[in-house]
Design a protein around this motif. Structure first.
Motif, PDB file in Angstrom:
ATOM      1  N   GLN A  79       0.835  -1.189   0.000  1.00  0.00           N
ATOM      2  CA  GLN A  79       0.000   0.000   0.000  1.00  0.00           C
ATOM      3  C   GLN A  79       0.871   1.241   0.000  1.00  0.00           C
ATOM      4  N   SER A  80       0.276   2.350  -0.364  1.00  0.00           N
ATOM      5  CA  SER A  80       0.934   3.640  -0.267  1.00  0.00           C
ATOM      6  C   SER A  80       0.985   4.044   1.197  1.00  0.00           C
ATOM      7  N   LEU A  81       2.045   4.770   1.583  1.00  0.00           N
ATOM      8  CA  LEU A  81       2.121   5.282   2.947  1.00  0.00           C
ATOM      9  C   LEU A  81       0.896   6.142   3.234  1.00  0.00           C
ATOM     10  N   ASN A  82       0.385   6.798   2.213  1.00  0.00           N
ATOM     11  CA  ASN A  82      -0.816   7.616   2.383  1.00  0.00           C
ATOM     12  C   ASN A  82      -2.044   6.772   2.703  1.00  0.00           C
ATOM     13  N   ALA A  83      -2.010   5.487   2.358  1.00  0.00           N
ATOM     14  CA  ALA A  83      -3.134   4.606   2.662  1.00  0.00           C
ATOM     15  C   ALA A  83      -3.161   4.225   4.140  1.00  0.00           C
ATOM     16  N   HIS A  84      -2.025   4.375   4.828  1.00  0.00           N
ATOM     17  CA  HIS A  84      -1.946   4.079   6.258  1.00  0.00           C
ATOM     18  C   HIS A  84      -2.338   5.356   7.001  1.00  0.00           C
ATOM     19  N   THR A  85      -3.586   5.439   7.367  1.00  0.00           N
ATOM     20  CA  THR A  85      -4.076   6.690   7.958  1.00  0.00           C
ATOM     21  C   THR A  85      -4.216   6.602   9.467  1.00  0.00           C
ATOM     22  N   ASP A  86      -4.010   5.430  10.014  1.00  0.00           N
ATOM     23  CA  ASP A  86      -4.246   5.248  11.435  1.00  0.00           C
ATOM     24  C   ASP A  86      -2.950   5.115  12.208  1.00  0.00           C
ATOM     25  N   THR A  87      -3.059   5.392  13.486  1.00  0.00           N
ATOM     26  CA  THR A  87      -2.008   5.056  14.422  1.00  0.00           C
ATOM     27  C   THR A  87      -2.614   4.077  15.409  1.00  0.00           C
ATOM     28  N   ASP A  88      -1.769   3.308  16.049  1.00  0.00           N
ATOM     29  CA  ASP A  88      -2.229   2.316  17.007  1.00  0.00           C
ATOM     30  C   ASP A  88      -1.894   2.825  18.408  1.00  0.00           C
ATOM     31  N   PRO A  89      -2.893   3.096  19.248  1.00  0.00           N
ATOM     32  CA  PRO A  89      -2.628   3.654  20.572  1.00  0.00           C
ATOM     33  C   PRO A  89      -1.813   2.731  21.469  1.00  0.00           C
ATOM     34  N   ASP A  90      -1.748   1.441  21.133  1.00  0.00           N
ATOM     35  CA  ASP A  90      -0.951   0.496  21.916  1.00  0.00           C
ATOM     36  C   ASP A  90       0.448   0.293  21.350  1.00  0.00           C
ATOM     37  N   CYS A  91       0.766   0.955  20.249  1.00  0.00           N
ATOM     38  CA  CYS A  91       2.059   0.779  19.577  1.00  0.00           C
ATOM     39  C   CYS A  91       3.082   1.768  20.128  1.00  0.00           C
ATOM     40  N   VAL A  92       4.211   1.248  20.600  1.00  0.00           N
ATOM     41  CA  VAL A  92       5.282   2.087  21.142  1.00  0.00           C
ATOM     42  C   VAL A  92       5.724   3.117  20.111  1.00  0.00           C
ATOM     43  N   HIS A  93       5.926   2.683  18.875  1.00  0.00           N
ATOM     44  CA  HIS A  93       6.440   3.590  17.848  1.00  0.00           C
ATOM     45  C   HIS A  93       5.418   4.643  17.427  1.00  0.00           C
ATOM     46  N   CYS A  94       4.149   4.279  17.357  1.00  0.00           N
ATOM     47  CA  CYS A  94       3.114   5.283  17.066  1.00  0.00           C
ATOM     48  C   CYS A  94       3.102   6.349  18.158  1.00  0.00           C
ATOM     49  N   ASN A  95       3.262   5.919  19.398  1.00  0.00           N
ATOM     50  CA  ASN A  95       3.260   6.866  20.513  1.00  0.00           C
ATOM     51  C   ASN A  95       4.487   7.774  20.500  1.00  0.00           C
ATOM     52  N   ILE A  96       5.639   7.257  20.117  1.00  0.00           N
ATOM     53  CA  ILE A  96       6.832   8.104  19.972  1.00  0.00           C
ATOM     54  C   ILE A  96       6.609   9.106  18.845  1.00  0.00           C
ATOM     55  N   ALA A  97       6.116   8.633  17.723  1.00  0.00           N
ATOM     56  CA  ALA A  97       5.908   9.504  16.561  1.00  0.00           C
ATOM     57  C   ALA A  97       4.906  10.616  16.842  1.00  0.00           C
ATOM     58  N   ASN A  98       3.977  10.373  17.766  1.00  0.00           N
ATOM     59  CA  ASN A  98       2.933  11.353  18.066  1.00  0.00           C
ATOM     60  C   ASN A  98       3.133  12.040  19.414  1.00  0.00           C
ATOM     61  N   ALA A 130       3.418  10.993  22.313  1.00  0.00           N
ATOM     62  CA  ALA A 130       2.715  10.449  23.469  1.00  0.00           C
ATOM     63  C   ALA A 130       3.649   9.627  24.359  1.00  0.00           C
ATOM     64  N   ARG A 131       4.823   9.326  23.863  1.00  0.00           N
ATOM     65  CA  ARG A 131       5.816   8.583  24.646  1.00  0.00           C
ATOM     66  C   ARG A 131       7.154   9.289  24.499  1.00  0.00           C
ATOM     67  N   ARG A 132       7.819   9.468  25.599  1.00  0.00           N
ATOM     68  CA  ARG A 132       9.083  10.196  25.620  1.00  0.00           C
ATOM     69  C   ARG A 132      10.194   9.393  24.937  1.00  0.00           C
ATOM     70  N   ALA A 133      10.990  10.083  24.130  1.00  0.00           N
ATOM     71  CA  ALA A 133      12.138   9.470  23.465  1.00  0.00           C
ATOM     72  C   ALA A 133      13.128  10.578  23.114  1.00  0.00           C
ATOM     73  N   ASN A 134      14.358  10.196  22.876  1.00  0.00           N
ATOM     74  CA  ASN A 134      15.393  11.145  22.463  1.00  0.00           C
ATOM     75  C   ASN A 134      15.283  11.336  20.947  1.00  0.00           C
ATOM     76  N   VAL A 135      14.326  12.141  20.533  1.00  0.00           N
ATOM     77  CA  VAL A 135      14.042  12.357  19.113  1.00  0.00           C
ATOM     78  C   VAL A 135      15.081  13.309  18.513  1.00  0.00           C
ATOM     79  N   VAL A 136      15.675  12.875  17.397  1.00  0.00           N
ATOM     80  CA  VAL A 136      16.678  13.697  16.712  1.00  0.00           C
ATOM     81  C   VAL A 136      16.224  14.110  15.318  1.00  0.00           C
ATOM     82  N   HIS A 137      15.091  13.568  14.873  1.00  0.00           N
ATOM     83  CA  HIS A 137      14.561  13.910  13.546  1.00  0.00           C
ATOM     84  C   HIS A 137      13.036  13.847  13.590  1.00  0.00           C
ATOM     85  N   ARG A 138      12.404  14.896  13.115  1.00  0.00           N
ATOM     86  CA  ARG A 138      10.952  14.914  12.913  1.00  0.00           C
ATOM     87  C   ARG A 138      10.708  15.398  11.492  1.00  0.00           C
TER      88      ARG A 138
END
Length: 139
Positions: free
Chosen positions: A3-22, A24-32
């Motif tokens: 699928q196209s990345l554009n077809a992935h419209t959801d995030t998963d509230p139980d997903c560690v990586h979705c929470n970092i990306a949004n 909702a979970r603390r991380a040492n982010v160096v790129h957004r």
């Protein structure tokens, strides 16, 4: 079917990586970026090791269409180009799982930038028992 990345419209509230990306979970982010977030793993990472995750929940590399995979890698390579001259690692690897399985810890595509340092170099992998203090400036 990929699928196209554009077809992935959801995030998963139980997903560690979705929470970092949004944020909702603390991380040492160096790129957004528009497609991905990059962060330094908290434990056991070598200087420069960065984990990139799509902002949307994508289970694995094969879940992306070709255009989305190219756009995602283009964004990551832009980060790598800015880092390359400052990091001066002898070699850099980009690693991604082609598909998720039952052993996948997160169920979210991860692309790792893994600098390869010579054996014994203090910039190499940290002791996995201690938190990494290997922050890189944001680019």
């Amino acid at each position: 079917m990929p699928q196209s990345l554009n077809a992935h419209t959801d995030t998963d509230p139980d997903c560690v990586h979705c929470n970092i990306a949004n944020d909702a979970r603390r991380a040492n982010v160096v790129h957004r970026g528009p497609l991905a977030v990059g962060y330094v793993p908290a434990v056991g990472s070598a200087l420069g090791h960065t984990v990139f995750v799509p902002r949307l929940h994508v289970p694995d590399l094969l879940a992306l269409g070709l255009d989305s995979a190219v756009a995602l890698h283009r964004e990551i390579l832009g980060y790598v180009a800015g880092l390359r001259g400052r990091l001066r690692a002898p070699r850099l690897n980009l690693l991604a799982a082609a598909w998720a399985d039952d052993t996948d810890e997160h169920g979210h595509l991860e692309i790792h930038l893994a600098p390869r340092w010579p054996a014994g170099d203090p910039r190499g992998p940290a002791d996995a028992a201690e938190p990494a203090d290997r922050s890189l400036p944001r680019l």
